[in-house]
Design a protein around this motif. Structure first.
Motif, mmCIF file in Angstrom:
data_model
loop_
_atom_site.group_PDB
_atom_site.id
_atom_site.type_symbol
_atom_site.label_atom_id
_atom_site.label_comp_id
_atom_site.label_asym_id
_atom_site.label_seq_id
_atom_site.Cartn_x
_atom_site.Cartn_y
_atom_site.Cartn_z
ATOM 1 N N THR A 109 -9.067 6.864 -11.469
ATOM 2 C CA THR A 109 -8.330 6.363 -10.483
ATOM 3 C C THR A 109 -7.218 4.881 -10.723
ATOM 4 O O THR A 109 -7.678 4.420 -11.844
ATOM 5 N N VAL A 110 -7.153 4.106 -10.167
ATOM 6 C CA VAL A 110 -6.496 2.045 -10.033
ATOM 7 C C VAL A 110 -7.340 1.792 -9.958
ATOM 8 O O VAL A 110 -7.670 1.445 -8.754
ATOM 9 N N ALA A 111 -8.011 0.464 -10.840
ATOM 10 C CA ALA A 111 -8.551 -0.827 -10.247
ATOM 11 C C ALA A 111 -7.937 -1.759 -9.901
ATOM 12 O O ALA A 111 -6.873 -2.109 -10.139
ATOM 13 N N GLY A 112 -8.804 -2.284 -9.061
ATOM 14 C CA GLY A 112 -8.342 -3.164 -7.592
ATOM 15 C C GLY A 112 -7.328 -2.742 -6.511
ATOM 16 O O GLY A 112 -7.097 -3.148 -5.854
ATOM 17 N N ARG A 113 -6.881 -1.398 -6.338
ATOM 18 C CA ARG A 113 -7.173 -0.321 -5.424
ATOM 19 C C ARG A 113 -7.681 -0.423 -4.905
ATOM 20 O O ARG A 113 -8.464 0.612 -5.083
ATOM 21 N N PRO A 114 -7.438 -0.354 -3.337
ATOM 22 C CA PRO A 114 -8.613 -0.335 -2.317
ATOM 23 C C PRO A 114 -8.967 1.145 -2.328
ATOM 24 O O PRO A 114 -8.129 1.400 -2.440
ATOM 25 N N LYS A 115 -10.091 1.982 -2.094
ATOM 26 C CA LYS A 115 -10.689 3.354 -1.886
ATOM 27 C C LYS A 115 -11.509 3.392 -0.874
ATOM 28 O O LYS A 115 -11.513 2.793 -0.242
ATOM 29 N N SER A 116 -10.335 4.452 -0.090
ATOM 30 C CA SER A 116 -11.213 5.176 0.735
ATOM 31 C C SER A 116 -12.402 5.393 0.684
ATOM 32 O O SER A 116 -12.971 5.669 -0.231
ATOM 33 N N ILE A 132 1.132 13.395 -13.240
ATOM 34 C CA ILE A 132 -0.600 12.487 -13.295
ATOM 35 C C ILE A 132 -0.779 11.133 -13.050
ATOM 36 O O ILE A 132 -0.592 10.282 -12.091
ATOM 37 N N ALA A 133 -0.430 10.476 -14.185
ATOM 38 C CA ALA A 133 0.037 9.242 -14.907
ATOM 39 C C ALA A 133 0.839 7.989 -14.198
ATOM 40 O O ALA A 133 0.380 7.690 -12.855
ATOM 41 N N ALA A 134 1.744 8.588 -13.646
ATOM 42 C CA ALA A 134 3.103 8.690 -12.919
ATOM 43 C C ALA A 134 2.604 8.524 -11.238
ATOM 44 O O ALA A 134 2.538 7.416 -10.539
ATOM 45 N N MET A 135 2.161 9.513 -10.409
ATOM 46 C CA MET A 135 1.369 9.682 -9.422
ATOM 47 C C MET A 135 0.223 9.111 -8.688
ATOM 48 O O MET A 135 0.266 7.293 -7.747
ATOM 49 N N LEU A 136 -0.796 8.236 -10.300
ATOM 50 C CA LEU A 136 -1.663 7.095 -9.886
ATOM 51 C C LEU A 136 -1.008 5.645 -9.816
ATOM 52 O O LEU A 136 -1.547 5.002 -9.332
ATOM 53 N N LYS A 137 -0.038 5.371 -10.984
ATOM 54 C CA LYS A 137 1.195 4.117 -10.704
ATOM 55 C C LYS A 137 1.671 3.610 -9.270
ATOM 56 O O LYS A 137 1.640 2.739 -8.211
ATOM 57 N N SER A 138 1.703 5.136 -8.201
ATOM 58 C CA SER A 138 3.029 4.798 -7.255
ATOM 59 C C SER A 138 2.120 5.168 -6.171
ATOM 60 O O SER A 138 3.105 4.542 -5.175
ATOM 61 N N GLY A 139 0.846 5.346 -5.842
ATOM 62 C CA GLY A 139 -0.484 5.693 -5.500
ATOM 63 C C GLY A 139 0.109 6.466 -4.241
ATOM 64 O O GLY A 139 -0.557 6.812 -3.395
ATOM 65 N N ASP A 140 0.552 7.981 -5.185
ATOM 66 C CA ASP A 140 0.615 9.008 -3.825
ATOM 67 C C ASP A 140 -0.397 9.741 -4.594
ATOM 68 O O ASP A 140 0.003 11.059 -3.382
ATOM 69 N N VAL A 141 -1.552 9.006 -4.929
ATOM 70 C CA VAL A 141 -2.637 9.902 -5.267
ATOM 71 C C VAL A 141 -3.285 8.965 -5.349
ATOM 72 O O VAL A 141 -3.409 7.889 -5.438
ATOM 73 N N ASP A 142 -4.869 9.670 -4.966
ATOM 74 C CA ASP A 142 -6.048 8.531 -4.678
ATOM 75 C C ASP A 142 -6.825 8.513 -6.181
ATOM 76 O O ASP A 142 -7.258 7.303 -6.419
ATOM 77 N N LYS A 161 -9.338 5.087 14.327
ATOM 78 C CA LYS A 161 -10.791 5.581 14.782
ATOM 79 C C LYS A 161 -11.807 6.347 13.223
ATOM 80 O O LYS A 161 -13.256 6.173 14.077
ATOM 81 N N GLY A 162 -10.503 7.013 12.543
ATOM 82 C CA GLY A 162 -11.967 7.341 11.283
ATOM 83 C C GLY A 162 -11.816 8.502 12.027
ATOM 84 O O GLY A 162 -12.971 9.639 11.086
ATOM 85 N N GLN A 163 -10.935 9.369 12.495
ATOM 86 C CA GLN A 163 -11.428 10.744 13.384
ATOM 87 C C GLN A 163 -10.761 11.699 12.164
ATOM 88 O O GLN A 163 -10.904 12.825 11.596
ATOM 89 N N ILE A 164 -9.401 11.126 11.469
ATOM 90 C CA ILE A 164 -9.035 12.144 10.439
ATOM 91 C C ILE A 164 -8.650 10.967 9.247
ATOM 92 O O ILE A 164 -8.148 10.256 9.443
ATOM 93 N N SER A 165 -9.034 12.016 8.273
ATOM 94 C CA SER A 165 -8.202 11.159 6.826
ATOM 95 C C SER A 165 -8.124 11.826 5.748
ATOM 96 O O SER A 165 -8.062 13.550 6.559
ATOM 97 N N THR A 166 -7.260 11.226 4.719
ATOM 98 C CA THR A 166 -6.076 12.141 4.455
ATOM 99 C C THR A 166 -6.855 12.268 2.431
ATOM 100 O O THR A 166 -7.072 10.939 2.438
ATOM 101 N N LEU A 167 -6.828 12.912 1.581
ATOM 102 C CA LEU A 167 -7.704 12.436 0.141
ATOM 103 C C LEU A 167 -6.515 12.787 -0.024
ATOM 104 O O LEU A 167 -6.601 14.768 -0.498
ATOM 105 N N THR A 168 -5.679 12.638 -0.987
ATOM 106 C CA THR A 168 -4.857 12.993 -1.942
ATOM 107 C C THR A 168 -5.146 13.185 -3.045
ATOM 108 O O THR A 168 -5.360 11.862 -3.893
ATOM 109 N N MET A 169 -4.959 14.036 -4.359
ATOM 110 C CA MET A 169 -5.678 14.743 -5.465
ATOM 111 C C MET A 169 -4.570 14.974 -6.409
ATOM 112 O O MET A 169 -4.298 16.534 -6.100
ATOM 113 N N ALA A 170 -4.439 14.350 -7.173
ATOM 114 C CA ALA A 170 -3.804 15.603 -8.764
ATOM 115 C C ALA A 170 -4.991 16.319 -9.576
ATOM 116 O O ALA A 170 -6.003 15.369 -10.198
ATOM 117 N N VAL A 171 -4.789 17.260 -9.917
ATOM 118 C CA VAL A 171 -5.420 17.805 -11.048
ATOM 119 C C VAL A 171 -4.866 18.414 -12.178
ATOM 120 O O VAL A 171 -3.750 18.913 -11.472
#
Length: 293
Positions: free
Chosen positions: A270-277, A132-142, A87-97
């Protein structure tokens, strides 16, 4: 094992009455009894013993009750969470810094984002460039923020935020802080102990350039956060090699060394071609639209 079997069993365990348990579960008593018998068959023993009006749990039933109750509660929590997410009431934003980036820099955009998505859960991970590059590839971070990732993956999208140089910083009580010279003599820092942020990810070429101005990082102390570096520099453990935006405490003193011209570009990835929330797209736009001067 089905969740309805677990639900029926926990209801009987609570009421110690098959009739009341069936009413609570909105099911006929024969159906409830059959489900519990099937559960007992799957677990290999009786869970409930009926002796006339005296219904009680067996030893196996008492041992299984907390486990099955936990399973039932976890299933209910998972169902509620799934409904809230759908329902869009809860969402997650995962980021690497990057470890070498002060998160104070990105608090403004995050503060703008937060009230727009009141149910958002932010997960912030600190890593170096390779991680960070590995997490972007695997989808572990947005989304990720940091210096150059030294990655040739063609799906990696990078939007430069700002350029910054590296500087030398000492504690306010350090002998070099007392000189107040316009330009530091290179010979004064040869042989000094240096400190480096482990996420700075300097290239071999950049380390070589630092070496030409007397900065030897071979035996440098390495720390994972700007806070730890600030504490160690202020305590006199050596000279820090740090990004321009970091280590701005009153306990520290910045040194001017004209030959030190190492720079880096901080970007959002970010990763090209991957749907973004919606949340990822909003943060990306806020970071790209911010004036970083």
């Amino acid at each position: 094992m089905e969740m309805q079997q677990v639900r029926y069993f926990t209801a009987v365990a609570r009421t110690l009455n098959f009739t009341r348990a069936a009413e609570e579960c909105n099911v006929t008593q024969p159906a409830l009894t059959r489900a519990i018998k099937q559960l007992e068959f799957e677990l290999g023993g009786d869970l409930i013993r009926r002796e006339g009006r005296n219904t009680h749990l067996t030893d196996l039933g008492n041992k299984m009750l907390p486990i099955l109750r936990q399973c039932h509660e976890a299933a209910l929590a998972a169902s509620a969470l799934a409904k809230a997410v759908s329902k869009g009431q809860i969402s997650t934003l995962t980021m690497a810094v990057a470890r070498s980036l002060d998160t104070a820099l990105i608090m403004g955009p995050l503060q703008e984002l937060y009230p727009v998505f009141p149910g958002i859960q932010i997960k912030l991970k600190r890593s170096n460039a390779m991680e960070i590059a590995a997490m972007l590839k695997s989808g572990d971070v947005d989304i990720a923020i940091g210096g150059p990732l030294n990655e040739t993956w063609d799906r990696l999208e990078a939007w430069p935020m700002f350029n910054e140089s590296f500087e030398l910083v000492v504690g306010s009580g350090h002998a070099l802080a007392m000189l107040n010279s316009v330009d530091l003599d290179v010979e004064l820092i040869r042989g000094e102990q240096f400190l480096l942020l482990s996420g700075a990810d300097l290239t071999d070429y950049e380390r070589e350039r630092l070496g030409t101005v007397g900065i030897n990082l071979i035996n440098a102390h390495e720390v994972d956060s700007s806070h730890d570096m600030e504490t160690m520099v202020a305590a006199g453990f050596g000279i820090a090699v740090a990004p321009n935006h970091a280590l701005r405490s009153a306990q520290l003193h910045r040194l001017n060394l004209s030959g030190l011209d190492v720079e880096r570009t901080v970007a959002v990835y970010t990763v090209a071609g991957r749907p973004k929330s919606r949340e990822t797209s909003a943060l990306l736009n806020l970071l790209r639209g911010k004036h970083w001067e």
